[in-house]
Write an enzyme that holds these catalytic residues in place. Structure first.
Site, PDB file in Angstrom:
ATOM      1  N   ASP A  56       7.038   3.861   3.355  1.00 43.98           N
ATOM      2  CA  ASP A  56       7.339   4.911   4.334  1.00 43.98           C
ATOM      3  C   ASP A  56       8.834   4.859   4.642  1.00 43.98           C
ATOM      4  OD1 ASP A  56       7.145   6.874   6.233  1.00 43.98           O
ATOM      5  OD2 ASP A  56       6.124   5.656   7.725  1.00 43.98           O
ATOM      6  N   ARG A  65     -10.290   1.037   6.657  1.00 49.48           N
ATOM      7  CA  ARG A  65      -9.798   0.391   5.430  1.00 49.48           C
ATOM      8  C   ARG A  65     -10.843   0.469   4.319  1.00 49.48           C
ATOM      9  NH1 ARG A  65      -5.049  -2.336   6.656  1.00 49.48           N
ATOM     10  NH2 ARG A  65      -4.960  -3.417   8.660  1.00 49.48           N
ATOM     11  N   VAL A  99      -2.025   8.565   6.635  1.00 44.39           N
ATOM     12  CA  VAL A  99      -3.246   8.477   5.830  1.00 44.39           C
ATOM     13  C   VAL A  99      -3.980   7.159   6.062  1.00 44.39           C
ATOM     14  CG1 VAL A  99      -2.466  10.049   4.014  1.00 44.39           C
ATOM     15  CG2 VAL A  99      -1.925   7.614   3.834  1.00 44.39           C
ATOM     16  N   ASP A 128       0.814  -1.212   0.000  1.00 50.10           N
ATOM     17  CA  ASP A 128       0.000   0.000   0.000  1.00 50.10           C
ATOM     18  C   ASP A 128       0.848   1.263   0.000  1.00 50.10           C
ATOM     19  OD1 ASP A 128       0.931  -0.488   2.568  1.00 50.10           O
ATOM     20  OD2 ASP A 128      -1.015  -0.338   3.559  1.00 50.10           O
TER      21      ASP A 128
HETATM   22  P1  5GP Z   1       7.668   1.054   5.964  1.00 50.39           P
HETATM   23  O1  5GP Z   1       8.100  -0.339   6.349  1.00 50.39           O
HETATM   24  O2  5GP Z   1       8.033   1.440   4.547  1.00 50.39           O
HETATM   25  O3  5GP Z   1       8.081   2.086   6.982  1.00 50.39           O
HETATM   26  O4  5GP Z   1       6.123   1.124   6.102  1.00 50.39           O
HETATM   27  C1  5GP Z   1       5.310   0.462   5.259  1.00 50.39           C
HETATM   28  C2  5GP Z   1       4.082   0.012   5.990  1.00 50.39           C
HETATM   29  O5  5GP Z   1       3.734   0.882   7.060  1.00 50.39           O
HETATM   30  C3  5GP Z   1       2.925   0.030   5.041  1.00 50.39           C
HETATM   31  O6  5GP Z   1       2.738  -1.243   4.447  1.00 50.39           O
HETATM   32  C4  5GP Z   1       1.769   0.412   5.926  1.00 50.39           C
HETATM   33  O7  5GP Z   1       1.179  -0.767   6.439  1.00 50.39           O
HETATM   34  C5  5GP Z   1       2.363   1.197   7.044  1.00 50.39           C
HETATM   35  N1  5GP Z   1       2.213   2.658   6.857  1.00 50.39           N
HETATM   36  C6  5GP Z   1       3.191   3.543   6.551  1.00 50.39           C
HETATM   37  N2  5GP Z   1       2.698   4.797   6.455  1.00 50.39           N
HETATM   38  C7  5GP Z   1       1.373   4.688   6.698  1.00 50.39           C
HETATM   39  C8  5GP Z   1       0.292   5.651   6.714  1.00 50.39           C
HETATM   40  O8  5GP Z   1       0.423   6.864   6.494  1.00 50.39           O
HETATM   41  N3  5GP Z   1      -0.940   5.163   6.993  1.00 50.39           N
HETATM   42  C9  5GP Z   1      -1.167   3.837   7.243  1.00 50.39           C
HETATM   43  N4  5GP Z   1      -2.413   3.480   7.516  1.00 50.39           N
HETATM   44  N5  5GP Z   1      -0.174   2.905   7.219  1.00 50.39           N
HETATM   45  C10 5GP Z   1       1.066   3.335   6.949  1.00 50.39           C
HETATM   46 MG    MG Z   2       1.410  -2.689   5.205  1.00 55.09          MG
END
Ligand code: 5GP
Ligand code: MG
Length: 188
Positions: free
Chosen positions: A113, A175, A163, A110
């Site tokens: 980050d 969701r 978000v 999705d």
């Molecule tokens: P990363 O491992 O890249 O830091 O984060 C990825 C995961 O963190 C995504 O698959 C998602 O589940 C969650 N995530 C990151 N930013 C957001 C956000 O703004 N909103 C939501 N609901 N989930 C996020």
């Molecule tokens: Mg995720």
């Protein structure tokens, strides 16, 4: 539900148009990777791996834009347990898909980050020696990536805000909201 949301960042018609465009681009690239028309040669060779749970709505729309013979294998990853809005480290839930050797794999998430989720998932998949490995995210928060991770396909670059909607949750909720929106501070 609506009253917990602050403002809509990306509305459903914009999402739909972008998913359509991504589908065309991905289908073209995968067909080329298969070296054919995506029907005969693709049998058993194309595996799409959604990172659950956040990507489920996106994937449901995206796969229906791909006129290719593919299979779906799920991977469960948890990085935001419960009411947290900061990444808590990545844990794989259950088994990773097996038998990816020689397959063309597309991992779909999705949102990118910190980049840790896709970094961990793609490292693990790569040990199985797929023929190719691509990644697609609907959303990306630029400048926040703590590990240098470049997805092959990005739907939208968004500002560094938390978000929800279109599959993304806060504490398991929102969701099912059809647009991508920010949460009111009181709702957290
Ligand atoms: P990363 O491992 O890249 O830091 O984060 C990825 C995961 O963190 C995504 O698959 C998602 O589940 C969650 N995530 C990151 N930013 C957001 C956000 O703004 N909103 C939501 N609901 N989930 C996020
Ligand atoms: Mg995720």
């Amino acid at each position: 539900m609506r009253r917990d949301l602050e403002r809509i960042l990306i509305d459903r018609t914009v999402i739909a148009a972008r998913v359509h465009g991504l589908g065309e681009q991905i289908a073209r690239d995968l067909e080329r990777a298969l070296g054919g028309d995506g029907t005969d040669q693709s049998h058993g060779k194309l595996v799409l791996i959604p990172v659950l749970t956040g990507s489920m709505i996106f994937v449901a729309d995206l796969v229906r834009q791909l006129p290719l013979k593919l299979s779906l294998e799920l991977v469960g990853v948890s990085s935001y347990p419960g009411k947290s809005v900061e990444s808590k480290g990545v844990s794989i839930q259950g088994e990773l898909p097996q038998n990816l050797k020689g397959k063309h794999v597309l991992v779909v998430d999705d949102i990118l980050d910190s980049g840790h989720t896709l970094d961990v998932v793609t490292r693990l998949i790569r040990t199985q020696e797929p023929a190719s490995l691509r990644t697609c995210v609907l959303l990306r928060k630029p400048g926040k990536a703590k590990v240098a991770f470049e997805p092959d396909y990005v739907g939208f670059d968004i500002p560094d805000e938390f978000v929800v909607g279109y599959g993304l949750d806060y504490d398991g909720f929102y969701r099912n909201y059809p647009e991508i929106a920010t949460l009111r501070p009181e709702a957290r």
